[in-house]
Design a protein around this motif. Structure first.
Motif, mmCIF file in Angstrom:
data_model
loop_
_atom_site.group_PDB
_atom_site.id
_atom_site.type_symbol
_atom_site.label_atom_id
_atom_site.label_comp_id
_atom_site.label_asym_id
_atom_site.label_seq_id
_atom_site.Cartn_x
_atom_site.Cartn_y
_atom_site.Cartn_z
ATOM 1 N N SER A 70 -9.049 8.154 -22.607
ATOM 2 C CA SER A 70 -9.817 7.715 -21.440
ATOM 3 C C SER A 70 -9.966 8.903 -20.498
ATOM 4 O O SER A 70 -9.272 9.911 -20.636
ATOM 5 C CB SER A 70 -9.128 6.543 -20.734
ATOM 6 N N ARG A 71 -10.875 8.754 -19.552
ATOM 7 C CA ARG A 71 -11.081 9.821 -18.582
ATOM 8 C C ARG A 71 -11.427 9.228 -17.231
ATOM 9 O O ARG A 71 -12.060 8.161 -17.153
ATOM 10 C CB ARG A 71 -12.164 10.799 -19.044
ATOM 11 N N ASP A 72 -11.030 9.932 -16.193
ATOM 12 C CA ASP A 72 -11.379 9.565 -14.826
ATOM 13 C C ASP A 72 -12.231 10.715 -14.301
ATOM 14 O O ASP A 72 -11.699 11.761 -13.922
ATOM 15 C CB ASP A 72 -10.107 9.371 -13.997
ATOM 16 N N ASN A 73 -13.537 10.526 -14.307
ATOM 17 C CA ASN A 73 -14.436 11.610 -13.915
ATOM 18 C C ASN A 73 -14.274 11.981 -12.442
ATOM 19 O O ASN A 73 -14.466 13.139 -12.071
ATOM 20 C CB ASN A 73 -15.882 11.224 -14.214
ATOM 21 N N ALA A 74 -13.923 11.014 -11.614
ATOM 22 C CA ALA A 74 -13.744 11.299 -10.188
ATOM 23 C C ALA A 74 -12.550 12.225 -9.962
ATOM 24 O O ALA A 74 -12.558 13.054 -9.051
ATOM 25 C CB ALA A 74 -13.553 10.002 -9.415
ATOM 26 N N LYS A 75 -11.523 12.077 -10.817
ATOM 27 C CA LYS A 75 -10.334 12.905 -10.703
ATOM 28 C C LYS A 75 -10.354 14.084 -11.670
ATOM 29 O O LYS A 75 -9.409 14.879 -11.703
ATOM 30 C CB LYS A 75 -9.077 12.068 -10.950
ATOM 31 N N ASN A 76 -11.399 14.164 -12.480
ATOM 32 C CA ASN A 76 -11.492 15.231 -13.496
ATOM 33 C C ASN A 76 -10.239 15.285 -14.359
ATOM 34 O O ASN A 76 -9.666 16.357 -14.614
ATOM 35 C CB ASN A 76 -11.723 16.593 -12.834
ATOM 36 N N THR A 77 -9.804 14.112 -14.794
ATOM 37 C CA THR A 77 -8.583 14.018 -15.582
ATOM 38 C C THR A 77 -8.841 13.251 -16.874
ATOM 39 O O THR A 77 -9.539 12.237 -16.869
ATOM 40 C CB THR A 77 -7.463 13.335 -14.784
ATOM 41 N N LEU A 78 -8.245 13.753 -17.935
ATOM 42 C CA LEU A 78 -8.332 13.152 -19.254
ATOM 43 C C LEU A 78 -6.964 12.601 -19.626
ATOM 44 O O LEU A 78 -5.942 13.212 -19.300
ATOM 45 C CB LEU A 78 -8.766 14.207 -20.275
ATOM 46 N N TYR A 79 -6.946 11.468 -20.315
ATOM 47 C CA TYR A 79 -5.688 10.841 -20.702
ATOM 48 C C TYR A 79 -5.676 10.539 -22.208
ATOM 49 O O TYR A 79 -6.723 10.380 -22.833
ATOM 50 C CB TYR A 79 -5.483 9.522 -19.947
ATOM 51 N N LEU A 80 -4.471 10.445 -22.733
ATOM 52 C CA LEU A 80 -4.291 9.968 -24.095
ATOM 53 C C LEU A 80 -3.054 9.086 -24.117
ATOM 54 O O LEU A 80 -1.935 9.573 -23.961
ATOM 55 C CB LEU A 80 -4.125 11.115 -25.095
ATOM 56 N N GLN A 81 -3.264 7.797 -24.272
ATOM 57 C CA GLN A 81 -2.166 6.851 -24.416
ATOM 58 C C GLN A 81 -1.814 6.756 -25.891
ATOM 59 O O GLN A 81 -2.666 6.389 -26.707
ATOM 60 C CB GLN A 81 -2.560 5.479 -23.873
ATOM 61 N N MET A 82 -0.582 7.088 -26.211
ATOM 62 C CA MET A 82 -0.144 7.113 -27.606
ATOM 63 C C MET A 82 0.941 6.062 -27.809
ATOM 64 O O MET A 82 2.015 6.155 -27.199
ATOM 65 C CB MET A 82 0.389 8.501 -27.963
ATOM 66 N N ASN A 83 0.649 5.068 -28.626
ATOM 67 C CA ASN A 83 1.595 4.004 -28.934
ATOM 68 C C ASN A 83 1.974 4.048 -30.415
ATOM 69 O O ASN A 83 1.286 4.682 -31.219
ATOM 70 C CB ASN A 83 1.000 2.643 -28.595
ATOM 71 N N SER A 84 3.043 3.365 -30.750
ATOM 72 C CA SER A 84 3.500 3.282 -32.148
ATOM 73 C C SER A 84 3.568 4.664 -32.785
ATOM 74 O O SER A 84 3.075 4.897 -33.892
ATOM 75 C CB SER A 84 2.561 2.373 -32.956
ATOM 76 N N LEU A 85 4.178 5.580 -32.091
ATOM 77 C CA LEU A 85 4.225 6.968 -32.558
ATOM 78 C C LEU A 85 5.024 7.101 -33.841
ATOM 79 O O LEU A 85 6.026 6.384 -34.052
ATOM 80 C CB LEU A 85 4.797 7.865 -31.464
ATOM 81 N N LYS A 86 4.573 8.024 -34.679
ATOM 82 C CA LYS A 86 5.188 8.288 -35.971
ATOM 83 C C LYS A 86 5.657 9.745 -36.023
ATOM 84 O O LYS A 86 5.099 10.597 -35.309
ATOM 85 C CB LYS A 86 4.175 8.053 -37.095
ATOM 86 N N PRO A 87 6.605 10.049 -36.864
ATOM 87 C CA PRO A 87 7.037 11.458 -36.990
ATOM 88 C C PRO A 87 5.879 12.406 -37.305
ATOM 89 O O PRO A 87 5.863 13.547 -36.832
ATOM 90 C CB PRO A 87 8.045 11.401 -38.131
ATOM 91 N N GLU A 88 4.895 11.926 -38.055
ATOM 92 C CA GLU A 88 3.759 12.780 -38.396
ATOM 93 C C GLU A 88 2.826 13.051 -37.223
ATOM 94 O O GLU A 88 1.893 13.842 -37.344
ATOM 95 C CB GLU A 88 2.959 12.193 -39.574
ATOM 96 N N ASP A 89 3.073 12.411 -36.080
ATOM 97 C CA ASP A 89 2.318 12.722 -34.870
ATOM 98 C C ASP A 89 2.894 13.931 -34.139
ATOM 99 O O ASP A 89 2.310 14.400 -33.155
ATOM 100 C CB ASP A 89 2.318 11.523 -33.913
ATOM 101 N N THR A 90 4.022 14.439 -34.612
ATOM 102 C CA THR A 90 4.645 15.599 -33.992
ATOM 103 C C THR A 90 3.724 16.809 -34.085
ATOM 104 O O THR A 90 3.262 17.174 -35.171
ATOM 105 C CB THR A 90 5.984 15.913 -34.675
ATOM 106 N N ALA A 91 3.436 17.410 -32.941
ATOM 107 C CA ALA A 91 2.516 18.551 -32.884
ATOM 108 C C ALA A 91 2.421 19.040 -31.442
ATOM 109 O O ALA A 91 2.915 18.366 -30.519
ATOM 110 C CB ALA A 91 1.124 18.149 -33.379
ATOM 111 N N VAL A 92 1.770 20.169 -31.278
ATOM 112 C CA VAL A 92 1.343 20.594 -29.940
ATOM 113 C C VAL A 92 -0.035 19.984 -29.708
ATOM 114 O O VAL A 92 -0.927 20.126 -30.547
ATOM 115 C CB VAL A 92 1.288 22.125 -29.821
ATOM 116 N N TYR A 93 -0.177 19.300 -28.596
ATOM 117 C CA TYR A 93 -1.433 18.624 -28.261
ATOM 118 C C TYR A 93 -2.177 19.451 -27.222
ATOM 119 O O TYR A 93 -1.617 19.826 -26.184
ATOM 120 C CB TYR A 93 -1.144 17.216 -27.736
ATOM 121 N N TYR A 94 -3.449 19.691 -27.516
ATOM 122 C CA TYR A 94 -4.294 20.520 -26.659
ATOM 123 C C TYR A 94 -5.451 19.702 -26.090
ATOM 124 O O TYR A 94 -6.063 18.901 -26.796
ATOM 125 C CB TYR A 94 -4.879 21.684 -27.450
#
Length: 117
Positions: A70-94
């Motif tokens: 999701s994004r809030d254009n007024a705040k110029n902010t981007l979000y990523l809600q991550m649920n049910s995380l798995k070991p294979e989600d391990t990484a550096v997120y850019y």
């Protein structure tokens, strides 16, 4: 020039949740696409999800149903809600922004997400 700063990464157990944020500053032009990418050790950087300035979203098959961008254009902010995380989600997120009409793409410095028990 655009600056992107990610936050919210950390260590979480499998099945847990994290919320990443990406604060942007500088002059941002529309239309654009903002996205989250990730890179695990020894692997290429891959798209996780992106969202246009108009709100259209796109997800990698591996995260569909678990992650929400999701994004809030007024705040110029981007979000990523991550649920049910798995070991294979391990990484550096850019965080990334790219312009659709103008040329230009910018990257944040990345935030580490580790999913482990």
């Amino acid at each position: 020039q655009v600056q992107l700063v990610e936050s919210g990464g950390g260590l979480v157990q499998p099945g847990g949740s994290l919320r990443l944020s990406c604060a942007s500053s500088g002059t941002i032009f529309s239309p654009n696409v903002m996205g989250w990418y990730r890179q695990a050790p020894g692997k290429q950087r891959e798209l996780v999800a992106d969202i246009t300035s108009g709100g259209t979203t796109n997800y990698a098959d591996s995260v569909k149903g678990r992650f929400t961008i999701s994004r809030d254009n007024a705040k110029n902010t981007l979000y990523l809600q991550m649920n049910s995380l798995k070991p294979e989600d391990t990484a550096v997120y850019y965080c990334n922004i790219r312009y659709i009409i103008r040329s230009g793409t910018y990257w944040g410095q990345g935030t580490q997400v580790t999913v482990s028990s």
